[in-house]
Design a protein around this motif. Structure first.
Motif, PDB file in Angstrom:
ATOM      1  N   ILE A  96      23.568  93.804  35.241  1.00 60.74           N
ATOM      2  CA  ILE A  96      23.397  93.616  33.799  1.00 60.74           C
ATOM      3  C   ILE A  96      23.816  94.874  33.047  1.00 60.74           C
ATOM      4  O   ILE A  96      24.527  94.813  32.029  1.00 60.74           O
ATOM      5  N   ALA A  97      23.386  96.036  33.559  1.00 57.79           N
ATOM      6  CA  ALA A  97      23.749  97.303  32.910  1.00 57.79           C
ATOM      7  C   ALA A  97      25.257  97.528  32.951  1.00 57.79           C
ATOM      8  O   ALA A  97      25.856  97.976  31.971  1.00 57.79           O
ATOM      9  N   ASN A 113      27.630  95.247  33.097  1.00 54.76           N
ATOM     10  CA  ASN A 113      28.288  94.324  32.158  1.00 54.76           C
ATOM     11  C   ASN A 113      28.160  94.803  30.708  1.00 54.76           C
ATOM     12  O   ASN A 113      29.095  94.658  29.911  1.00 54.76           O
ATOM     13  N   LYS A 114      27.009  95.364  30.385  1.00 56.10           N
ATOM     14  CA  LYS A 114      26.823  95.881  29.026  1.00 56.10           C
ATOM     15  C   LYS A 114      27.698  97.107  28.772  1.00 56.10           C
ATOM     16  O   LYS A 114      28.212  97.295  27.672  1.00 56.10           O
ATOM     17  N   CYS A 115      27.858  97.940  29.812  1.00 59.55           N
ATOM     18  CA  CYS A 115      28.712  99.122  29.647  1.00 59.55           C
ATOM     19  C   CYS A 115      30.170  98.733  29.452  1.00 59.55           C
ATOM     20  O   CYS A 115      30.906  99.374  28.696  1.00 59.55           O
ATOM     21  N   LYS A 173      31.206  96.121  27.951  1.00 59.35           N
ATOM     22  CA  LYS A 173      31.381  95.626  26.574  1.00 59.35           C
ATOM     23  C   LYS A 173      31.402  96.758  25.561  1.00 59.35           C
ATOM     24  O   LYS A 173      31.949  96.660  24.499  1.00 59.35           O
TER      25      LYS A 173
END
Length: 487
Positions: free
Chosen positions: A480-481, A483-485, A487
């Motif tokens: 999750i982390a 994927n956020k990075c 973006k």
């Protein structure tokens, strides 16, 4: 891949184990125009003249496309002819019996094994060898199904599973010790070979008989597979209480043999499709790093569920439950799994939150494993209690559906982003990987789980499985982390 193009899978408990390439468009149940046409070169159920005349095109309006997925599924079913419903019913019966054959021995076989002087490890091997054989044999059947023939594989597979189920019912006449153990293993291997044959071929038959509704029909078959896993222990315990060791296997064997006779008259021969050499296969999919998270989730889910098959009944021994009551305890887990599958499927289909569901499922599973024992880490706080165990089993069923249901979609999204073809060959490859992953976990769970229980006890074993899910939760959080990075 857009929501409109996303395949609709209702509740796959046992993954698809074939690699079949079916040409043509793949409309989903959410946006399809139902159009059933009989062709000479499709493997289909024999249609009467009256049935053929009644197969008319049924169009779904734009307003109907916006209704919830359950109403859309009901409309699709209502458009089927009686002969098509009969074919789905027969295929569903086969998939139901496939998981009943695996799980029906859970409430009573461990006790019988004890009477035959089998250890916890040997009992676990008898359970685990079924899924291990499925893990090895299913890809082979998937590869050579065109050469063998789907019809022949389906009929012979059902018959072999039925005969070996009946044979297993007479094993209790063998003397205690190694002879009983090795014959139990041998019959379970033969039963799993037959099971792998007809489960593998059933999806090929479904794909060719219903080319406009492949995803919907496969979803139905997977739902019945889940129901079989859920109901198997209850059915096995019920018939064991009534007629002893032989009756569950006699009933199951007779039903399977009857299904094989029915299939002989209903399934007709036809030319099987050839897969394209340009289609990418399993090895190319396995080279994609992002799919290993859902694979890890499937393996962890299978270990958590299958570990209980040979061990839970002995853990409940102090409560003096009957085999039927033990079967109902298994039903708590499987029942919540089956009930939650459509819900989590709809959530995943609409919100695309696979990692969130995996995180929820892994945390819920580790909590349930802490309390099923309960873990020695909670000694002095939580005592062994039937109500606590029952609630923990229900939570485990809910968590397992959250762990498994998103994985097919997550893997499919990834392969689509990497340029794989949007055809049934791709779906078969992805699902074949899941069959192998679930089979591997289902072998590890009862086999090595029983060894650990024998060494350190049930409570510490569930604690170890809980720590496995702590690792899974950590990996999901990192994903999750990441994927956020990006973006």
């Amino acid at each position: 891949m857009t929501v409109e193009n996303r395949p609709f899978i209702i509740s796959p408990f046992m993954p698809i184990s074939t690699q079949i390439s079916v040409d043509g468009p793949r409309p989903t149940v959410l946006n399809t125009k139902v159009n059933y046409q009989s062709t000479a070169d499709t493997l289909s159920i024999k249609e009467s003249e009256e049935g053929s005349e009644s197969d008319e095109e049924s169009e779904v309006s734009d307003q109907e496309q916006s209704v919830p997925f359950l109403k859309s599924a009901i409309r699709t079913v209502s458009a089927l002819s009686s002969r098509q419903i009969l074919s789905i019913s027969m295929l569903s019966l086969a998939n139901l019996c496939s998981t009943v054959a695996f799980s029906c021995i859970a409430p009573f076989y461990p006790a019988e094994a004890k009477l035959k002087n089998l250890s916890e490890t040997q009992t676990g091997i008898v359970f685990g060898i079924f899924e291990f054989t499925m893990f090895i044999i299913s890809p082979i059947f998937g590869k050579y199904i065109i050469w063998i023939g789907a019809r022949r594989m389906f009929i012979v597979g059902i018959a072999v599973t039925g005969l070996t189920a009946i044979l297993f019912g007479f094993l209790n006449y063998l003397p205690p010790g190694s002879l009983f153990f090795w014959f139990s293993v041998l019959v379970r291997i033969l039963e799993a070979v037959g099971d792998a044959a007809f489960v593998t071929s059933s999806f090929a038959i479904a794909a060719k008989s219903f080319p406009k509704n492949v995803a919907f029909v496969v979803g139905i078959l997977e739902t019945f597979a889940g129901l079989g896993y859920t109901a198997g222990p209850v059915i096995g315990g019920f018939f064991y209480d009534i007629g002893g060791f032989q009756l569950p296997f006699l009933v199951l064997g007779i039903v399977l043999l009857a299904a094989s006779v029915l299939a002989f008259f209903l399934i007709e021969n036809s030319k099987d499709d050839q897969s394209s050499p340009e289609d990418k296969g399993m090895m190319e999919i396995l080279k994609l790093p992002p799919i290993w998270l859902p694979i890890f989730s499937v393996v962890a889910c299978a270990i958590s569920l299958s570990f209980l098959d040979p061990t839970l009944s002995n853990h409940l021994e102090s409560f003096k439950l009957t085999p039927t009551e033990i079967g109902l305890m298994f039903l708590l887990c499987g029942g919540f799994y089956t009930a939650m599958c459509p819900i989590f499927g709809a959530v995943m289909d609409r919100l695309h939150n696979g990692n969130t569901l995996l995180l929820f499922g892994s945390i819920a599973t580790l909590l349930s494993m802490f309390f099923i024992g309960p873990t020695p880490l909670l000694s002095g706080y939580v005592e062994k209690d039937l109500w606590v165990i029952g609630i923990s089993l229900a939570v485990l069923g809910l968590a397992a559906s959250a762990l498994y249901i998103p994985c097919f979609q997550m893997c499919l999204d990834e392969v689509k982003e990497q340029g794989f073809e949007d055809n049934f060959h791709t779906y078969g490859c992805v699902s074949g990987i899941f069959q192998a992953a679930f089979g591997f976990g289902s072998f590890i769970g009862p086999t090595f789980g029983s060894v650990v229980v024998e060494r350190v006890g049930f409570r510490w074993t569930t604690t170890m499985i809980a720590f496995l899910h702590i690792i899974l939760s950590t990996v999901v959080l990192l994903s999750i982390a990441w994927n956020k990075c990006k973006k």
